[in-house]
Design a protein around this motif. Structure first.
Motif, PDB file in Angstrom:
ATOM      1  N   THR A 123       0.831  -1.203   0.000  1.00 32.67           N
ATOM      2  CA  THR A 123       0.000   0.000   0.000  1.00 32.67           C
ATOM      3  C   THR A 123       0.865   1.251   0.000  1.00 32.67           C
ATOM      4  OG1 THR A 123      -1.771  -1.170   1.132  1.00 32.67           O
ATOM      5  CG2 THR A 123      -1.799   1.222   1.270  1.00 32.67           C
ATOM      6  N   GLN A 143      -7.548   0.212   0.058  1.00 36.11           N
ATOM      7  CA  GLN A 143      -7.685  -1.041   0.793  1.00 36.11           C
ATOM      8  C   GLN A 143      -8.860  -0.963   1.769  1.00 36.11           C
ATOM      9  OE1 GLN A 143      -4.004  -2.255   2.500  1.00 36.11           O
ATOM     10  NE2 GLN A 143      -4.874  -4.011   3.560  1.00 36.11           N
ATOM     11  N   ASP A 161      -6.234  -1.628  -4.856  1.00 35.43           N
ATOM     12  CA  ASP A 161      -5.623  -2.126  -3.620  1.00 35.43           C
ATOM     13  C   ASP A 161      -6.537  -3.164  -2.981  1.00 35.43           C
ATOM     14  OD1 ASP A 161      -4.147  -2.561  -1.348  1.00 35.43           O
ATOM     15  OD2 ASP A 161      -3.842  -0.433  -0.894  1.00 35.43           O
TER      16      ASP A 161
HETATM   17 MG    MG Z   1      -2.001  -2.690   2.208  1.00 36.67          MG
END
Ligand code: MG
Ligand code: ATP
Lengths: 257, 360
Positions: free
Chosen positions: A48, A90, A181
């Motif tokens: 990330t 995410q 993500d």
């Molecule tokens: Mg991540």
């Protein structure tokens, strides 16, 4: 090696330091135009963080990022989106109190021309462009089978649909490169299979280059052409998907030692 | 027709009918003195509440200094009116003078909005609340200490004390008198307030229901996501905050022209909080809610003045009742069923700590 013109994203020696932690350390990566590329690695590997640097949320400590040949290192998130990168998150980040349709329209608005004054005075260009935006947004929602819920509050959508809406919103900005993500996080196997179809469809229909982070190995093996494996911020393996997934180093990193 | 367009039309038409009806009734002399006296201030407070809702509800930023912008509008417009009125060479009709005064009041308030917004709205966090709180108090203190005298030699300005006048001074007229205040001409009436209110309401509705308004709401709902789709966060925050300030300035202009002697101490912290209470209880982001809450919460304590000490008790009960109405699941569903515009966020929305750091 391919010629320069065919690479959409090039990352050179990218590093970032958070205090004593080198979260990403000397990453090199090249995503070709039209490719579906996977970035994988164990929890906390720095995946990330790579996305956050690519989209300008974090400034890299060193290294360079090149989009379609242009140096975008250190630019702001807004500039980077305008130069052609869009992303999902995410932890889903929708505009919760806005409708599904409006979420997508926010993504589109940089390509409209009417001014705030024209909007307040309801001059003709407002109506014309709002109408075009509505039509395009509905078209985009149809791709994700969300057009039936266009007036619902985005926060009221079920989880899987929220993930899809985030992709639709990102596509609304008309990017060259789409960053996803963990798009399948929290989805059941059926939803994941459906998502894989959608991602493939998006790539065909919009002629998109896609870079995705994912823990679901079925999805990764199923749709990614090339992979980079990250471990403790460093590249562990890179190359064609099946080769990488069978690499003993990668298997150990995933199973733990 | 789109749901939002329909909602806006209902709110606009309802407000117009309500205010014009009361204006006509008071003109006809049907209403008692107390109610007639309430109409103008209620209209002005409604303007303040809907403008603050743009900052707090739509933009999601806490402002604790709305009275400061009102103060700027009141003093600038009042001074403009008094200067024009006391200039024998200027032959301006009253309506034109008043219009110019209102516009200048709004413009100056907007200028202060920009001056505060440029440094503060670049930052993330609750800085705006702190700065606007200070701004409101500073404006009040400044206004409280300004003296302005006009005589045959022109304008004389004094700070904390009245200016000294020359020997040949004739026809001296004190326009601003420090803590005593200012006596602007009494131009405001309920018809004018209603018209200005409807114009402001329309501007706010059109702004919110356009790409600029959507951008503000996107920033409110998720700052990082808004940037990720290319929204120039600072630009839209500045725009909404400035519009909000300008409209508060206009309300201030109406106010200074409705009070026989206006003292600056009126524009204190309590006033800002009072307006914020109207906005929060009416529902963040809901203009209709702000209008209804302001009318009820402003009128009630006045109407119940006769019941004496129980007045504040009733007020408190109404406050609690409205809070429940806004947030109880039963009422939320009811509102959704009848398609009313629901407040978009609860309390926690604006007072929560904005999550710092990166984007997961
Ligand atoms: Mg991540
Ligand atoms: N803003 C920050 N400040 C300090 N450390 C950070 C920051 N952001 C990330 N990190 C650290 O960097 C490391 C990599 O985090 P990152 O979120 O990139 O991992 P990830 O590969 O996405 O993991 P996951 O699969 O769990 O999402 C972690 O140790 C994390 O704690």
């Amino acid at each position: 090696m391919c010629e320069k013109s065919t690479s959409m994203l090039e990352v050179k020696e990218l590093s970032i330091q958070f205090g004593g932690l080198r979260a990403v350390d000397g990453l090199n990566m090249r995503v070709k135009k039209g490719q579906l590329y996977g970035l994988i690695g164990p929890n906390g590997a720095g995946k990330t963080t790579v996305f956050n640097m690519l989209t300008g949320v974090y400034k890299p400590t060193s290294g360079g990022i090149f989009l379609d040949g242009a140096n975008i290192t250190g630019k702001s998130p807004v500039e980077i989106n305008k130069s052609g990168i869009a992303r999902t998150f995410q932890n889903i980040r929708l505009f919760k109190a806005m409708s599904v349709l409006d979420n997508v329209k926010v993504g589109m608005q940089n390509r409209t021309k009417y001014t705030t004054i024209e909007g307040i005075l309801r001059l003709p260009r407002y109506f014309k462009e709002e109408k075009q935006m509505n039509e395009k947004a509905v078209e985009l929602l149809k791709v994700f089978d969300l057009d039936g819920e266009k007036d619902a509050l985005s926060a009221n959508l079920p989880y899987g649909k929220q993930r899809k809406l985030e992709i639709a919103r990102a596509l609304a900005t008309n990017p060259k490169l789409l960053l996803l993500d963990e798009p399948a996080a929290g989805m059941n196997p059926n939803e994941t299979a459906e998502l894989m179809d959608t991602i493939r469809f998006v790539r065909e229909k919009f002629d998109m280059t896609i870079l995705l982070i994912e823990h679901d190995m079925k999805l990764v093996a199923g749709i990614c052409e090339e992979l980079t494996v990250l471990n403790f911020g460093q590249e562990l393996a890179q190359g064609e998907t099946s080769a990488v997934l069978n690499d003993p180093k990668v298997i150990t990193a995933y199973l733990g030692d | 027709m789109r749901k939002q367009t329909k909602n806006n039309l209902i709110t606009f038409a309802g407000t117009a009918v309500l205010f014009f009806t009361f204006a006509a009734l008071s003109q006809a002399g049907v209403l008692n003195n107390m109610i007639t006296g309430l109409l103008v201030p209620i209209g002005i407070y409604v303007i303040l509440a809907i403008s603050l809702n743009l900052t707090v509800g739509v933009l999601g930023e806490l402002s604790l200094g709305h009275a400061g912008f009102m103060c700027v509008g009141a003093y600038v417009s009042g001074t403009v009116s008094l200067v024009i009125q006391n200039s024998p060479n200027l032959n301006v009709p009253d309506w034109l003078r008043f219009t110019v005064a209102i516009i200048l009041g709004g413009v100056m308030a907007a200028v202060f909005g920009v001056l505060i917004g440029i440094p503060v709205l670049r930052l993330r966090g609750d800085y705006l609340a702190i700065v606007t709180l200070g701004f409101g108090e500073i404006m009040k203190s400044l206004a409280n200490n300004i003296y302005l005298v006009m005589d045959n030699n022109g304008l004389h300005f004094g700070f904390t004390q009245a200016p000294e006048l020359a020997e040949n001074s004739e026809g001296a007229n004190e326009l601003l008198r420090g803590p005593i205040g200012m006596a602007a001409p009494q131009d405001t009436n309920i018809w004018i307030v209603t018209v200005v209110l409807l114009i402001c309401l329309a501007i706010l509705m059109m702004f919110i229901d356009s790409k600029s308004g959507r951008a503000c709401m996107a920033v409110r709902d998720n700052y990082i996501a808004a940037q990720s789709v290319g929204i120039n966060v600072t630009k839209f925050r500045l725009m909404a905050f400035t519009i909000s300030a300008a409209i508060a300035g206009v309300a201030g202009a109406l106010y200074s022209h409705s009070i026989s002697l206006l003292a600056a101490k009126k524009f204190d912290y309590n006033l800002s909080i009072l307006i914020l209470v109207f906005v929060v209880l009416g529902g963040l982001g809901s203009l209709r809610g702000s209008i209804i809450a302001t009318i009820i919460l402003y009128a009630l304590p006045e109407i119940f003045r006769e019941v004496g000490n129980y007045r504040m008790l009733i007020y408190a009960i109404v406050l609690i009742g409205m809070m429940i109405f806004n947030n109880a699941p039963f009422f939320v569903q009811l509102r959704e069923r009848i398609g009313a515009s629901a407040p978009v966020q609860k309390f926690k929305g604006i007072f929560k700590k904005k999550n710092a750091g990166g984007a997961e």
